[in-house]
Write an enzyme that holds these catalytic residues in place. Structure first.
Site, short mmCIF file in Angstrom:
data_model
loop_
_atom_site.label_atom_id
_atom_site.label_comp_id
_atom_site.label_asym_id
_atom_site.label_seq_id
_atom_site.Cartn_x
_atom_site.Cartn_y
_atom_site.Cartn_z
N ASP A 105 -0.36 5.14 0.87
CA ASP A 105 -0.76 6.17 1.85
C ASP A 105 -0.80 5.60 3.26
O ASP A 105 -1.50 4.63 3.54
CB ASP A 105 -2.14 6.73 1.49
N ASP A 120 0.87 -1.17 0.00
CA ASP A 120 0.00 0.00 0.00
C ASP A 120 0.91 1.22 0.00
O ASP A 120 2.13 1.11 0.20
CB ASP A 120 -0.89 -0.03 1.24
#
Length: 213
Positions: free
Chosen positions: A15, A13
């Site tokens: 953010d 991922d």
């Protein structure tokens, strides 16, 4: 589920995991509420954590009683302004990406234009060779689509890859795709959310999971 042996690829991922972009997103979210005289607290922050931009805007539109397209446009505009100011890499992110001896990709719930902006403004662009955004798949997290597409681009089966996530939404997507999941939580979580939960990307236990230089 057994950890892949060997691990053939890693999907991260972005953010809140590799870059501290949850802060600018949080500022944008808070402004959406406070400019309307509404409270934005931990409950709201946790509600939006890991959610696709469109899903977050849909929740806001319902809360505000306003048209979804208008809320989405305002939210995206506020997020773009905040992300342009930049965000620091998360502790351990630069070293992990620099030293990782496996193919890897980013799988993000962020729209492509904002993901590209975040990658550049965080200073991580040279360390991100491949990324998949929610704009490029049929459904965002918690659907498995971004993870399945990332594995496809990496040329590995999901069962051969390890995912890194910070949110329950993202961890659910990775599990649904069939990846072995490491979680570095940035909000509420449960033990069953991931196969391994650590407090940072530079945790020493990662040496047992990933080969680094």
């Amino acid at each position: 589920m057994q950890r892949p042996d060997p691990v053939r690829a890693v999907v991260f991922d972005f953010d809140g995991l590799l870059a501290d972009t949850e802060k600018p997103w949080g500022v944008a979210e808070a402004a959406m509420f406070t400019t309307r005289g509404l409270v934005y607290g931990d409950a709201e922050r946790h509600l939006f954590l890991g959610a696709a931009c469109e899903d977050a805007a849909a929740i806001m539109a319902e809360r505000f009683g306003e048209p979804y397209p208008d809320v989405l446009a305002e939210f995206v505009g506020r997020a773009r302004d905040e992300l342009t100011a930049g965000a620091d890499p998360m502790p351990g992110a630069v070293d992990l990406l620099s030293q990782l001896r496996l193919p890897y990709a980013i799988a993000s719930n962020t729209p492509r234009d904002l993901l590209d902006l975040s990658i550049v403004s965080s200073g991580l662009a040279e360390l991100v060779p491949l990324s998949v955004s929610a704009s490029e798949v049929p459904a965002p997290k918690p659907a498995p689509d971004v993870y399945l597409r990332a594995c496809e681009l990496l040329g590995v089966a999901p069962s051969e890859a390890v995912a890194f996530e910070d949110s329950r939404t993202g961890a659910a997507a990775a599990r649904a795709a069939g990846l072995w999941v490491v979680m570095v939580p940035s909000g509420p979580h449960e033990a069953e959310d991931a196969h391994l939960i650590l407090d940072a990307l530079n945790h020493p236990d990662l040496a047992d999971v990933l080969p680094t230089a």
